[in-house]
Design a protein around this motif. Structure first.
Motif, short mmCIF file in Angstrom:
data_model
loop_
_atom_site.label_atom_id
_atom_site.label_comp_id
_atom_site.label_asym_id
_atom_site.label_seq_id
_atom_site.Cartn_x
_atom_site.Cartn_y
_atom_site.Cartn_z
N SER A 139 -9.66 3.38 -0.60
CA SER A 139 -9.90 2.21 -1.44
C SER A 139 -8.64 1.36 -1.56
CB SER A 139 -10.35 2.66 -2.83
OG SER A 139 -9.27 3.32 -3.49
N ALA A 140 -8.79 0.19 -2.17
CA ALA A 140 -7.63 -0.67 -2.42
C ALA A 140 -6.62 0.05 -3.31
CB ALA A 140 -8.09 -1.97 -3.06
N SER A 141 -7.12 0.85 -4.26
CA SER A 141 -6.23 1.61 -5.14
C SER A 141 -5.44 2.64 -4.34
CB SER A 141 -7.04 2.31 -6.24
OG SER A 141 -6.21 3.12 -7.04
N HIS A 142 -6.10 3.31 -3.41
CA HIS A 142 -5.41 4.29 -2.56
C HIS A 142 -4.31 3.61 -1.74
CE1 HIS A 142 -9.34 6.77 -2.71
NE2 HIS A 142 -8.45 7.32 -3.52
N LEU A 143 -4.63 2.47 -1.17
CA LEU A 143 -3.66 1.76 -0.33
C LEU A 143 -2.48 1.26 -1.17
CD1 LEU A 143 -6.03 -0.26 2.03
CD2 LEU A 143 -4.87 1.91 2.47
N SER A 144 -2.77 0.87 -2.41
CA SER A 144 -1.70 0.45 -3.31
C SER A 144 -0.78 1.62 -3.64
CB SER A 144 -2.29 -0.13 -4.60
OG SER A 144 -1.27 -0.48 -5.52
N ASP A 145 -1.37 2.80 -3.88
CA ASP A 145 -0.56 4.00 -4.14
C ASP A 145 0.27 4.36 -2.91
OD1 ASP A 145 -1.43 4.32 -6.73
OD2 ASP A 145 -2.94 5.83 -6.27
N VAL A 166 4.18 11.62 -3.55
CA VAL A 166 2.82 11.55 -4.07
C VAL A 166 2.78 10.50 -5.18
CG1 VAL A 166 0.98 12.74 -5.33
CG2 VAL A 166 2.23 13.93 -3.52
N VAL A 167 1.84 9.56 -5.07
CA VAL A 167 1.63 8.55 -6.09
C VAL A 167 0.15 8.54 -6.45
CG1 VAL A 167 1.65 6.07 -6.61
CG2 VAL A 167 3.59 7.11 -5.44
N ALA A 168 -0.14 8.47 -7.74
CA ALA A 168 -1.52 8.41 -8.22
C ALA A 168 -1.63 7.31 -9.25
CB ALA A 168 -1.94 9.75 -8.82
N HIS A 169 -2.47 6.31 -8.96
CA HIS A 169 -2.70 5.20 -9.88
C HIS A 169 -1.39 4.57 -10.33
CE1 HIS A 169 -6.81 6.70 -9.88
NE2 HIS A 169 -6.33 7.89 -10.19
N GLY A 170 -0.48 4.42 -9.37
CA GLY A 170 0.79 3.77 -9.62
C GLY A 170 1.89 4.67 -10.14
N LEU A 171 1.55 5.91 -10.52
CA LEU A 171 2.54 6.83 -11.06
C LEU A 171 3.06 7.75 -9.96
CD1 LEU A 171 0.84 7.96 -14.39
CD2 LEU A 171 2.69 6.31 -14.12
N CYS A 172 4.37 7.86 -9.82
CA CYS A 172 4.95 8.80 -8.86
C CYS A 172 4.91 10.20 -9.47
CB CYS A 172 6.38 8.40 -8.53
SG CYS A 172 7.17 9.52 -7.34
N LEU A 173 4.18 11.10 -8.83
CA LEU A 173 4.04 12.47 -9.33
C LEU A 173 5.01 13.44 -8.69
CD1 LEU A 173 0.15 12.83 -9.49
CD2 LEU A 173 1.73 12.00 -11.24
N GLY A 174 5.68 13.02 -7.64
CA GLY A 174 6.63 13.94 -7.01
C GLY A 174 7.18 13.39 -5.71
N LYS A 199 -7.28 11.69 -12.40
CA LYS A 199 -7.23 12.51 -11.19
C LYS A 199 -7.09 11.62 -9.97
CE LYS A 199 -9.84 16.45 -12.96
NZ LYS A 199 -11.02 17.33 -12.75
N GLY A 200 -6.79 12.24 -8.84
CA GLY A 200 -6.67 11.49 -7.59
C GLY A 200 -5.22 11.32 -7.19
N GLY A 201 -5.02 10.45 -6.23
CA GLY A 201 -3.67 10.20 -5.74
C GLY A 201 -3.57 10.36 -4.24
N VAL A 202 -2.42 9.97 -3.71
CA VAL A 202 -2.21 9.94 -2.26
C VAL A 202 -0.86 10.56 -1.93
CG1 VAL A 202 -1.89 8.43 -0.26
CG2 VAL A 202 -3.60 7.86 -1.99
N LEU A 203 -0.85 11.39 -0.89
CA LEU A 203 0.40 11.90 -0.31
C LEU A 203 0.76 11.01 0.86
CD1 LEU A 203 2.65 14.02 0.36
CD2 LEU A 203 0.90 15.20 1.74
N VAL A 204 2.01 10.56 0.90
CA VAL A 204 2.51 9.77 2.04
C VAL A 204 3.60 10.57 2.74
CG1 VAL A 204 3.80 7.72 2.72
CG2 VAL A 204 1.92 7.52 1.08
N LYS A 205 3.51 10.63 4.07
CA LYS A 205 4.54 11.28 4.89
C LYS A 205 5.04 10.26 5.92
CE LYS A 205 5.30 15.31 5.63
NZ LYS A 205 6.38 16.27 5.32
N ILE A 206 6.34 9.99 5.87
CA ILE A 206 6.96 9.08 6.83
C ILE A 206 8.36 9.60 7.15
CG2 ILE A 206 5.69 7.06 6.01
CD1 ILE A 206 8.27 6.17 4.60
N PRO A 207 8.89 9.24 8.31
CA PRO A 207 10.28 9.60 8.58
C PRO A 207 11.22 8.77 7.72
CG PRO A 207 9.40 8.29 10.38
CD PRO A 207 8.27 8.54 9.44
N LYS A 208 12.43 9.29 7.54
CA LYS A 208 13.44 8.50 6.83
C LYS A 208 13.84 7.30 7.70
CE LYS A 208 15.06 12.95 5.21
NZ LYS A 208 16.03 14.02 5.47
N ARG A 209 14.28 6.26 7.06
CA ARG A 209 14.70 5.06 7.78
C ARG A 209 15.85 5.42 8.74
NH1 ARG A 209 14.00 -0.18 5.79
NH2 ARG A 209 13.92 0.61 3.65
#
Length: 267
Positions: A139-145, A166-174, A199-209
């Protein structure tokens, strides 16, 4: 004649590489778990001179680092002559982040005349390709997170901290640190509901810059998926072409079982 050596840590990736390159020299390290089948050549971190000599004797020109590997304890009483000259540089690098250590390791192997290649260069199919890989369209919320988590990780890149957030609804959880992604997800799972709010949230994995992707490329696997589900997340967003999917079949099965989405984006 074999020219490739697989320097193995733990996990599935070294085994995948050994299947794709059965003639490659298989190097394992004392005290590090591995899944490689015999024959293997076992070496010690504090005797790198012996490793270099062994690889030269076997006609090795290219090396690939694969699998998880913690910073090794070094015993000065075991140092060979080569290690004695390298130790001051390594000890200094150990005071920095993982990226600094790995850049030095690459430099040392190149100084010894070996060409360091990335696992993704040998097996391009192991990386996450752009697009929705599994699950429902986020969703748009997921993409925003996901965008916020990406911003956090890119801002932290100069500090050489981690590759996941990990970000959920704009809050960084870790944020991932030395303990790794699974520890991050465990931490998120233990976060009280009163702090998470929803509840919910998204894990993002990317290399360091600016990270050298020949070593320590970010990776996800079946355990990542199951731990993300236990943490109550909705999905995972990764950097397209720059994140390895370990044991793809099992990972896709885990995504199907948990219902999480997996999206690869150009970042």
């Amino acid at each position: 004649m074999q020219t490739l050596a697989i320097l193995s840590g733990s996990g599935a990736l070294p085994f995948q590489l050994s299947k794709a390159y059965p003639e490659a020299m298989r190097v394992v390290f004392h005290g590090v778990e591995h899944r490689l089948l015999a024959p293997v050549s076992e070496h010690r971190f504090d005797q790198l001179g012996a490793l270099f000599d062994d690889m030269r004797a076997n006609g090795i020109t290219d090396v690939v680092f694969a699998g998880g590997m913690a910073r090794p304890p070094l015993d000065p009483t075991q140092f060979d002559a080569t290690m004695m000259t390298l130790a001051p540089r390594l000890m200094a690098a150990f005071q920095s982040g993982d990226d600094a250590v790995l850049r030095l390791v690459i430099a040392i192997f190149e100084e010894q005349g070996f060409n360091v290649v990335g696992a993704h260069e040998l097996m391009p199919e192991i990386t996450a390709q752009e697009g929705l890989i599994a699950g429902e369209e986020p969703s748009a919320s997921h993409l925003s997170d996901a965008a916020r988590a990406t911003d956090i990780l890119l801002a932290l890149s100069p500090l050489d901290v981690g590759q996941g957030a990990v970000v959920a609804h704009g809050l960084c959880l870790g944020i991932e640190t030395l303990q790794g992604t699974d520890a991050l997800l465990g931490f998120v799972a233990d976060t009280p509901e009163r702090l998470r709010r929803q509840k919910g949230g998204v894990l993002v994995k990317i290399p360091k810059r600016g990270q050298d992707l020949r070593v320590d490329m970010p990776a996800i696997g079946p355990e990542t998926i199951h731990n993300a589900a236990k943490a109550g997340l909705d999905g995972i967003v990764v950097s397209a072409g720059k994140v390895v999917i370990l044991d793809r079949e099992a990972t896709l099965a885990a995504l199907d079982q948990t219902g999480l989405f997996l999206l690869a984006r150009v970042m």
